[in-house]
Design a protein around this motif. Structure first.
Motif, PDB file in Angstrom:
ATOM      1  N   PHE A 226       0.964  -0.978   0.141  1.00  0.00           N
ATOM      2  CA  PHE A 226       0.048   0.068  -0.224  1.00  0.00           C
ATOM      3  C   PHE A 226       1.043   1.224   0.052  1.00  0.00           C
ATOM      4  O   PHE A 226       0.556   2.315  -0.734  1.00  0.00           O
ATOM      5  CB  PHE A 226      -0.966   0.070   1.294  1.00  0.00           C
ATOM      6  N   PHE A 227       1.933   1.198   0.908  1.00  0.00           N
ATOM      7  CA  PHE A 227       2.549   2.373   0.903  1.00  0.00           C
ATOM      8  C   PHE A 227       3.542   2.653  -0.202  1.00  0.00           C
ATOM      9  O   PHE A 227       3.932   3.727  -0.773  1.00  0.00           O
ATOM     10  CB  PHE A 227       3.653   2.334   2.129  1.00  0.00           C
ATOM     11  N   LYS A 228       3.846   1.682  -1.206  1.00  0.00           N
ATOM     12  CA  LYS A 228       4.541   1.955  -2.199  1.00  0.00           C
ATOM     13  C   LYS A 228       3.605   2.742  -3.260  1.00  0.00           C
ATOM     14  O   LYS A 228       3.887   3.616  -4.018  1.00  0.00           O
ATOM     15  CB  LYS A 228       4.813   0.323  -3.070  1.00  0.00           C
ATOM     16  N   SER A 229       2.229   2.304  -3.226  1.00  0.00           N
ATOM     17  CA  SER A 229       1.124   3.045  -4.100  1.00  0.00           C
ATOM     18  C   SER A 229       0.908   4.366  -3.631  1.00  0.00           C
ATOM     19  O   SER A 229       0.909   5.299  -4.386  1.00  0.00           O
ATOM     20  CB  SER A 229       0.018   2.044  -4.152  1.00  0.00           C
ATOM     21  N   TRP A 230       0.994   4.572  -2.182  1.00  0.00           N
ATOM     22  CA  TRP A 230       0.677   5.784  -1.541  1.00  0.00           C
ATOM     23  C   TRP A 230       1.848   6.751  -1.841  1.00  0.00           C
ATOM     24  O   TRP A 230       1.730   7.819  -2.374  1.00  0.00           O
ATOM     25  CB  TRP A 230       0.347   5.622  -0.165  1.00  0.00           C
ATOM     26  N   ILE A 231       2.992   6.423  -1.871  1.00  0.00           N
ATOM     27  CA  ILE A 231       4.157   7.152  -1.998  1.00  0.00           C
ATOM     28  C   ILE A 231       4.151   7.897  -3.543  1.00  0.00           C
ATOM     29  O   ILE A 231       4.680   8.753  -3.547  1.00  0.00           O
ATOM     30  CB  ILE A 231       5.571   6.414  -1.637  1.00  0.00           C
ATOM     31  N   LYS A 232       4.009   6.850  -4.330  1.00  0.00           N
ATOM     32  CA  LYS A 232       3.889   7.011  -5.867  1.00  0.00           C
ATOM     33  C   LYS A 232       3.004   8.122  -6.120  1.00  0.00           C
ATOM     34  O   LYS A 232       3.101   9.014  -6.610  1.00  0.00           O
ATOM     35  CB  LYS A 232       3.549   5.732  -6.722  1.00  0.00           C
ATOM     36  N   THR A 233       1.660   7.839  -5.487  1.00  0.00           N
ATOM     37  CA  THR A 233       0.738   9.166  -5.714  1.00  0.00           C
ATOM     38  C   THR A 233       0.864  10.204  -5.048  1.00  0.00           C
ATOM     39  O   THR A 233       0.647  11.305  -5.470  1.00  0.00           O
ATOM     40  CB  THR A 233      -0.784   8.350  -5.225  1.00  0.00           C
ATOM     41  N   LYS A 234       1.209  10.479  -3.817  1.00  0.00           N
ATOM     42  CA  LYS A 234       1.376  11.478  -3.134  1.00  0.00           C
ATOM     43  C   LYS A 234       2.572  12.354  -3.057  1.00  0.00           C
ATOM     44  O   LYS A 234       2.628  13.288  -2.859  1.00  0.00           O
ATOM     45  CB  LYS A 234       0.993  11.265  -1.396  1.00  0.00           C
ATOM     46  N   PHE A 235       3.886  11.307  -3.363  1.00  0.00           N
ATOM     47  CA  PHE A 235       5.137  12.232  -3.403  1.00  0.00           C
ATOM     48  C   PHE A 235       5.670  11.894  -4.835  1.00  0.00           C
ATOM     49  O   PHE A 235       6.749  12.367  -4.778  1.00  0.00           O
ATOM     50  CB  PHE A 235       5.906  11.536  -2.219  1.00  0.00           C
ATOM     51  N   SER A 236       4.839  11.303  -5.648  1.00  0.00           N
ATOM     52  CA  SER A 236       5.547  10.982  -6.946  1.00  0.00           C
ATOM     53  C   SER A 236       6.933  10.341  -6.965  1.00  0.00           C
ATOM     54  O   SER A 236       7.873  10.614  -7.725  1.00  0.00           O
ATOM     55  CB  SER A 236       5.859  12.514  -7.940  1.00  0.00           C
ATOM     56  N   MET A 237       7.168   9.279  -6.175  1.00  0.00           N
ATOM     57  CA  MET A 237       8.347   8.799  -5.877  1.00  0.00           C
ATOM     58  C   MET A 237       8.251   7.252  -6.289  1.00  0.00           C
ATOM     59  O   MET A 237       7.296   6.735  -5.535  1.00  0.00           O
ATOM     60  CB  MET A 237       9.156   8.964  -4.528  1.00  0.00           C
ATOM     61  N   ASP A 238       9.137   6.745  -6.887  1.00  0.00           N
ATOM     62  CA  ASP A 238       8.952   5.208  -7.025  1.00  0.00           C
ATOM     63  C   ASP A 238       9.823   4.532  -6.000  1.00  0.00           C
ATOM     64  O   ASP A 238      11.141   5.006  -6.053  1.00  0.00           O
ATOM     65  CB  ASP A 238       9.462   4.628  -8.456  1.00  0.00           C
ATOM     66  N   VAL A 239       9.378   3.630  -5.112  1.00  0.00           N
ATOM     67  CA  VAL A 239      10.301   3.087  -4.152  1.00  0.00           C
ATOM     68  C   VAL A 239      10.068   1.392  -4.384  1.00  0.00           C
ATOM     69  O   VAL A 239       8.831   0.902  -4.827  1.00  0.00           O
ATOM     70  CB  VAL A 239       9.997   3.313  -2.755  1.00  0.00           C
ATOM     71  N   GLU A 240      11.001   0.936  -4.181  1.00  0.00           N
ATOM     72  CA  GLU A 240      10.998  -0.804  -4.088  1.00  0.00           C
ATOM     73  C   GLU A 240      10.629  -0.884  -2.401  1.00  0.00           C
ATOM     74  O   GLU A 240      11.241  -0.042  -1.493  1.00  0.00           O
ATOM     75  CB  GLU A 240      12.285  -1.163  -4.429  1.00  0.00           C
TER      76      GLU A 240
END
Length: 190
Positions: free
Chosen positions: A30-44
């Motif tokens: 979920f946080f992978k998706s949330w970070i992408k949506t809210k902070f425009s960052m791709d994380v593994e």
């Protein structure tokens, strides 16, 4: 960036908290998706358990022990510890602590292993608080501590609701699986 969630549990609880660890794995996705949506960052993302054994009082497991573990695992990885204890010192009312590429919260154990709402309210929301500190710090947002705390206080005292997400990671008005800080305050200013 790699965001590594580490579920810290006592050795005597190994195997007894598997349902919580399954939630941690879903929460990480979920946080992978949330970070992408809210902070425009791709994380593994990565999830592990850290099993702790009883220690004498002078060797008590605390923030300094986790910071040492973080350094041994690699300072360039964002390690997030979900712990069975409070940090001795914190300025966060969510019983968490953050530093560069490091986060921790006191993970509250639910009475029922299937109480997803409890996990969302007590744990997931606190994780979003600490993640927001770090991601805003990385983006050079000047008030990354104060604005997160201001928003958190508004959540706690009912001025604004937490954002609610369902199993599909989409906003929902029904029973949520995940709760987070409302990030609109930060996106307006950045």
């Amino acid at each position: 960036m790699l965001l590594h969630f580490i579920f810290v549990i006592k050795d005597k609880e190994l195997g007894l908290r598997d349902a919580e660890f399954e939630y941690v794995k879903k929460m990480a996705k979920f946080f992978k998706s949330w970070i992408k949506t809210k902070f425009s960052m791709d994380v593994e993302i990565q999830c592990d358990e850290m099993i702790t054994k009883p220690r004498i009082i002078l060797q008590r497991l605390d923030t300094h022990s986790l910071l040492k573990d973080h350094a041994e695992r690699g300072n360039d990885i964002y390690h997030f510890y979900l712990c069975h204890f409070r940090p001795l010192w914190t300025d966060c009312t969510c019983e968490g602590y953050h530093a560069e590429n490091f986060g921790m919260i006191r993970w509250e154990k639910p009475k029922s292993q299937t109480d997803t709402l409890f996990l969302a309210e007590r744990n997931c929301a606190a994780v979003s608080h600490e993640i927001a500190h770090e991601l805003l710090r990385q983006s050079r947002y000047k008030r990354y501590i104060e604005d997160v705390h201001d928003t958190w206080q508004q959540h706690l005292f009912g001025a604004i609701p937490f954002e609610q997400y369902g199993e599909d990671f989409e906003l929902t008005s029904k029973k949520p699986s995940f709760l987070t800080l409302d990030t609109t305050m930060f996106t307006k200013k950045s």
